[in-house]
Write a protein that holds these residues in place. Structure first.
Motif, PDB file in Angstrom:
ATOM      1  N   LEU A   1       0.840  -1.196   0.000  1.00  0.00           N
ATOM      2  CA  LEU A   1       0.000   0.000   0.000  1.00  0.00           C
ATOM      3  C   LEU A   1       0.874   1.244   0.000  1.00  0.00           C
ATOM      4  CD1 LEU A   1      -2.887  -0.371   2.595  1.00  0.00           C
ATOM      5  CD2 LEU A   1      -3.069   0.304   0.200  1.00  0.00           C
ATOM      6  N   ALA A   2       0.663   2.071  -1.006  1.00  0.00           N
ATOM      7  CA  ALA A   2       1.537   3.234  -1.134  1.00  0.00           C
ATOM      8  C   ALA A   2       1.108   4.398  -0.240  1.00  0.00           C
ATOM      9  CB  ALA A   2       1.563   3.671  -2.595  1.00  0.00           C
ATOM     10  N   ILE A   3      -0.131   4.386   0.256  1.00  0.00           N
ATOM     11  CA  ILE A   3      -0.618   5.533   1.021  1.00  0.00           C
ATOM     12  C   ILE A   3      -0.049   5.530   2.448  1.00  0.00           C
ATOM     13  CG2 ILE A   3      -2.768   5.868  -0.247  1.00  0.00           C
ATOM     14  CD1 ILE A   3      -4.169   4.158   1.888  1.00  0.00           C
ATOM     15  N   LYS A   4      -0.219   6.664   3.100  1.00  0.00           N
ATOM     16  CA  LYS A   4       0.191   6.782   4.507  1.00  0.00           C
ATOM     17  C   LYS A   4      -0.548   5.746   5.349  1.00  0.00           C
ATOM     18  CE  LYS A   4      -0.509  10.008   8.354  1.00  0.00           C
ATOM     19  NZ  LYS A   4      -0.635  11.396   8.793  1.00  0.00           N
ATOM     20  N   LYS A   5       0.139   5.168   6.336  1.00  0.00           N
ATOM     21  CA  LYS A   5      -0.495   4.174   7.214  1.00  0.00           C
ATOM     22  C   LYS A   5      -0.260   4.558   8.674  1.00  0.00           C
ATOM     23  CE  LYS A   5       1.888   0.929   4.911  1.00  0.00           C
ATOM     24  NZ  LYS A   5       2.128   1.222   3.505  1.00  0.00           N
ATOM     25  N   VAL A   6      -1.296   4.473   9.465  1.00  0.00           N
ATOM     26  CA  VAL A   6      -1.141   4.696  10.906  1.00  0.00           C
ATOM     27  C   VAL A   6      -1.706   3.482  11.635  1.00  0.00           C
ATOM     28  CG1 VAL A   6      -1.116   7.212  10.848  1.00  0.00           C
ATOM     29  CG2 VAL A   6      -3.315   6.041  10.963  1.00  0.00           C
ATOM     30  N   PHE A   7      -1.163   3.208  12.818  1.00  0.00           N
ATOM     31  CA  PHE A   7      -1.478   1.946  13.510  1.00  0.00           C
ATOM     32  C   PHE A   7      -1.843   2.170  14.969  1.00  0.00           C
ATOM     33  CE2 PHE A   7       0.067  -1.200  10.424  1.00  0.00           C
ATOM     34  CZ  PHE A   7       0.787  -0.385   9.567  1.00  0.00           C
ATOM     35  N   ILE A   8      -2.792   1.397  15.428  1.00  0.00           N
ATOM     36  CA  ILE A   8      -3.005   1.231  16.865  1.00  0.00           C
ATOM     37  C   ILE A   8      -2.968  -0.283  17.139  1.00  0.00           C
ATOM     38  CG2 ILE A   8      -4.274   3.371  17.343  1.00  0.00           C
ATOM     39  CD1 ILE A   8      -6.887   1.782  17.020  1.00  0.00           C
ATOM     40  N   PRO A   9      -2.622  -0.676  18.357  1.00  0.00           N
ATOM     41  CA  PRO A   9      -2.472  -2.113  18.612  1.00  0.00           C
ATOM     42  C   PRO A   9      -3.763  -2.801  19.055  1.00  0.00           C
ATOM     43  CG  PRO A   9      -1.684  -0.861  20.497  1.00  0.00           C
ATOM     44  CD  PRO A   9      -2.158   0.156  19.484  1.00  0.00           C
ATOM     45  N   GLY A  10      -3.809  -4.112  18.817  1.00  0.00           N
ATOM     46  CA  GLY A  10      -4.845  -4.966  19.391  1.00  0.00           C
ATOM     47  C   GLY A  10      -4.199  -5.880  20.426  1.00  0.00           C
ATOM     48  N   GLU A  11      -5.007  -6.526  21.237  1.00  0.00           N
ATOM     49  CA  GLU A  11      -4.436  -7.372  22.279  1.00  0.00           C
ATOM     50  C   GLU A  11      -3.665  -8.555  21.697  1.00  0.00           C
ATOM     51  OE1 GLU A  11      -7.494  -7.364  21.353  1.00  0.00           O
ATOM     52  OE2 GLU A  11      -8.484  -9.304  21.594  1.00  0.00           O
ATOM     53  N   HIS A  12      -4.053  -9.010  20.526  1.00  0.00           N
ATOM     54  CA  HIS A  12      -3.351 -10.131  19.893  1.00  0.00           C
ATOM     55  C   HIS A  12      -1.951  -9.733  19.409  1.00  0.00           C
ATOM     56  CE1 HIS A  12      -6.673 -13.187  19.495  1.00  0.00           C
ATOM     57  NE2 HIS A  12      -7.354 -12.105  19.840  1.00  0.00           N
ATOM     58  N   ASP A  13      -1.725  -8.451  19.249  1.00  0.00           N
ATOM     59  CA  ASP A  13      -0.410  -7.973  18.819  1.00  0.00           C
ATOM     60  C   ASP A  13       0.527  -7.782  20.006  1.00  0.00           C
ATOM     61  OD1 ASP A  13      -1.450  -7.580  16.161  1.00  0.00           O
ATOM     62  OD2 ASP A  13      -2.368  -5.717  16.881  1.00  0.00           O
ATOM     63  N   TRP A  14      -0.040  -7.757  21.203  1.00  0.00           N
ATOM     64  CA  TRP A  14       0.660  -7.158  22.333  1.00  0.00           C
ATOM     65  C   TRP A  14       1.289  -8.137  23.329  1.00  0.00           C
ATOM     66  CZ3 TRP A  14       1.481  -2.033  22.373  1.00  0.00           C
ATOM     67  CH2 TRP A  14       2.037  -1.502  23.520  1.00  0.00           C
ATOM     68  N   TYR A  15       0.553  -9.178  23.708  1.00  0.00           N
ATOM     69  CA  TYR A  15       0.872  -9.869  24.961  1.00  0.00           C
ATOM     70  C   TYR A  15       1.903 -10.984  24.877  1.00  0.00           C
ATOM     71  CZ  TYR A  15      -2.181  -6.905  27.574  1.00  0.00           C
ATOM     72  OH  TYR A  15      -2.697  -5.798  28.192  1.00  0.00           O
ATOM     73  N   LEU A  16       2.527 -11.165  23.705  1.00  0.00           N
ATOM     74  CA  LEU A  16       3.660 -12.088  23.690  1.00  0.00           C
ATOM     75  C   LEU A  16       4.900 -11.396  24.272  1.00  0.00           C
ATOM     76  CD1 LEU A  16       4.596 -14.940  22.832  1.00  0.00           C
ATOM     77  CD2 LEU A  16       5.437 -13.911  20.724  1.00  0.00           C
ATOM     78  N   ASP A  17       5.127 -10.164  23.831  1.00  0.00           N
ATOM     79  CA  ASP A  17       6.314  -9.441  24.338  1.00  0.00           C
ATOM     80  C   ASP A  17       5.933  -8.055  24.848  1.00  0.00           C
ATOM     81  OD1 ASP A  17       5.767  -8.029  22.053  1.00  0.00           O
ATOM     82  OD2 ASP A  17       7.613  -8.525  21.012  1.00  0.00           O
ATOM     83  N   MET A  18       4.680  -7.898  25.284  1.00  0.00           N
ATOM     84  CA  MET A  18       4.174  -6.640  25.829  1.00  0.00           C
ATOM     85  C   MET A  18       4.387  -5.477  24.841  1.00  0.00           C
ATOM     86  SD  MET A  18       2.911  -7.954  28.408  1.00  0.00           S
ATOM     87  CE  MET A  18       2.269  -6.652  29.440  1.00  0.00           C
ATOM     88  N   GLY A  19       4.096  -5.773  23.607  1.00  0.00           N
ATOM     89  CA  GLY A  19       4.060  -4.722  22.591  1.00  0.00           C
ATOM     90  C   GLY A  19       5.399  -4.320  22.011  1.00  0.00           C
ATOM     91  N   ALA A  20       6.484  -4.975  22.446  1.00  0.00           N
ATOM     92  CA  ALA A  20       7.813  -4.522  22.013  1.00  0.00           C
ATOM     93  C   ALA A  20       7.958  -4.576  20.486  1.00  0.00           C
ATOM     94  CB  ALA A  20       8.897  -5.359  22.688  1.00  0.00           C
ATOM     95  N   THR A  21       7.632  -5.732  19.906  1.00  0.00           N
ATOM     96  CA  THR A  21       7.824  -5.872  18.454  1.00  0.00           C
ATOM     97  C   THR A  21       6.842  -4.989  17.685  1.00  0.00           C
ATOM     98  OG1 THR A  21       8.487  -8.151  18.832  1.00  0.00           O
ATOM     99  CG2 THR A  21       7.964  -7.549  16.569  1.00  0.00           C
ATOM    100  N   TYR A  22       5.586  -5.000  18.122  1.00  0.00           N
ATOM    101  CA  TYR A  22       4.575  -4.218  17.402  1.00  0.00           C
ATOM    102  C   TYR A  22       4.934  -2.732  17.407  1.00  0.00           C
ATOM    103  CZ  TYR A  22      -0.061  -2.809  15.727  1.00  0.00           C
ATOM    104  OH  TYR A  22      -1.098  -2.293  14.976  1.00  0.00           O
ATOM    105  N   SER A  23       5.289  -2.214  18.597  1.00  0.00           N
ATOM    106  CA  SER A  23       5.595  -0.782  18.693  1.00  0.00           C
ATOM    107  C   SER A  23       6.826  -0.432  17.855  1.00  0.00           C
ATOM    108  CB  SER A  23       5.843  -0.388  20.147  1.00  0.00           C
ATOM    109  OG  SER A  23       4.709  -0.691  20.910  1.00  0.00           O
ATOM    110  N   LYS A  24       7.803  -1.333  17.861  1.00  0.00           N
ATOM    111  CA  LYS A  24       9.012  -1.067  17.090  1.00  0.00           C
ATOM    112  C   LYS A  24       8.699  -1.045  15.589  1.00  0.00           C
ATOM    113  CE  LYS A  24      13.660  -2.829  16.788  1.00  0.00           C
ATOM    114  NZ  LYS A  24      14.407  -4.059  16.956  1.00  0.00           N
TER     115      LYS A  24
END
Ligand SMILES: [Fe+2]
Ligand SMILES: [Fe+2]
Length: 374
Positions: free
Chosen positions: A132-155
């Motif tokens: 996708l060439a357009i601008k992208k912004v992200f917020i997390p879901g719980e499935h993205d978060w609780y393996l490493d407390m958001g470290a990978t997702y946030s990075k």
């Protein structure tokens, strides 16, 4: 009546004074559209696909330029070798967003990109979205978060909360998933065990994990305080910012504080994921619009849906492409924001009470949620 019910009703009375509705200056209609086969050819249009993205078009009469942005969430990607079905649906959604004409100004990804927070899943998500060439912004879901407390997702996808202004609208993205109470340390759970518990809908151990949090509330307050009270604000969250069904975290536990903060503002729209279903509610002057998943539809809450929701039809549990469709859905307030559930099933809205619902619970009967009952 239980104390909890009394409290809910009391809050509802306080937050929604008689006759108070959202400001009609931003008008909303729903258009659910059948994808033309421009991208996939005629066969794709006939194959019965799945709900995937919603488009919110905003056109402000007073000076703001019209523009469109796309929402995508709840792809719940597993590693490709384990599940290619969710990958295919994500790819399809991405292609359609890329093909939008006129193009979307940006994409908001609303969380639950991964199923179990695995870096392999998150990298797969990043790869699929990278086309996708357009601008992208992200917020997390719980499935993205609780393996490493958001470290990978946030990075990989950036920190939340964030704010930007675009063509006369203030957009605010909040994190509603990172504040689960610690159930894992005393139980000596591994990271994977913690994630496993957080990945269940009824969260036996996760409890009331969804929250904006005191820091998030402060942030929201500060980002609204320098914004004119009558100008449009859109708040993106993974969980709905009202009490829909707490046992599944179809809420944030501090929703009352959220409403106290947004109450002075006349034109606030909350767009959220997590519920994987057609959903609409108004509390005070704030609208909340539930978005669809690309992965699967959740059933409606057993205690009922917000009375302003026009329920989607029950999906055929044997057809993983079912649960979707398109229809005109007219809201009571006037139409200046149109949003479209992009689906591939024709008649998504239930016409009979027994047809309502999205899960496989054939006995489910939808009633107004407790706070809406007289
Ligand atoms: Fe989800
Ligand atoms: Fe979720």
């Amino acid at each position: 009546m239980s104390d909890l019910e009394s409290l809910r009703r009391e809050m509802d009375r306080t937050l929604r004074p008689a006759g108070e509705r959202p400001d009609g200056s931003t008008m909303m209609t729903r258009r659910v559209f059948l994808h033309k086969s421009a991208i996939y050819g005629a066969s794709a249009a006939a194959c019965g696909l799945f709900p995937c993205i919603s488009t919110i078009e905003m056109a402000f009469a007073q000076g703001g330029a019209a523009f469109t942005f796309a929402w995508l969430s709840d792809t719940h990607l597993y590693p490709k070798e384990l599940n290619s079905r969710f990958v295919e649906k994500t790819v399809r959604a991405v292609k359609e967003i890329q093909a939008m004409s006129p193009p979307a100004d940006f994409l908001i990804f609303g969380g639950d990109l991964a199923q179990l927070g695995d870096p392999v899943e998150l990298r797969l998500g990043a790869e699929l979205l990278s086309t996708l060439a357009i601008k992208k912004v992200f917020i997390p879901g719980e499935h993205d978060w609780y393996l490493d407390m958001g470290a990978t997702y946030s990075k990989m996808f950036g920190e939340s909360p964030w704010t930007f202004d675009h063509k006369g609208v203030r957009f605010i993205g909040l994190d509603t998933v990172s504040r689960a109470r610690d159930f894992w340390t005393s139980r000596k759970m591994s990271d994977k065990e913690r994630m496993g518990h957080m990945a269940t809908l009824d969260g036996t151990l996760g409890g009331d994990w969804a929250a904006v949090g005191s820091d998030g509330l402060k942030y929201l307050n500060s980002k609204l305080s320098d914004w004119p009270k009558d100008k449009p604000v859109v708040i993106f969250t993974h969980n709905p910012l009202y009490e829909y069904y707490p046992p599944w975290n179809f809420w944030v536990r501090d929703w009352k504080q959220v409403h106290e903060i947004v109450r002075p503002y006349g034109n606030v729209t909350n767009i959220h994921g997590h519920t994987h279903q057609v959903l609409y509610n108004e509390i005070g002057k704030m609208r909340s619009i539930g978005m669809l998943a690309t992965s699967w539809p959740w059933p409606y809450a057993p205690t009922g849906v917000p009375k302003l929701t026009r329920p989607m039809v029950r999906a055929d549990p044997g057809d993983h492409f079912d649960g979707v469709g398109w229809a005109a859905h007219t809201m009571t307030s006037a139409a200046r924001v149109n949003y479209e559930y992009k689906m591939w099933r024709k008649d998504i809205f239930a016409t009979a009470r027994d047809d309502s619902g999205t899960g496989d619970n054939r006995n489910q009967v939808l009633t107004p949620r407790i706070a809406d009952r007289p």
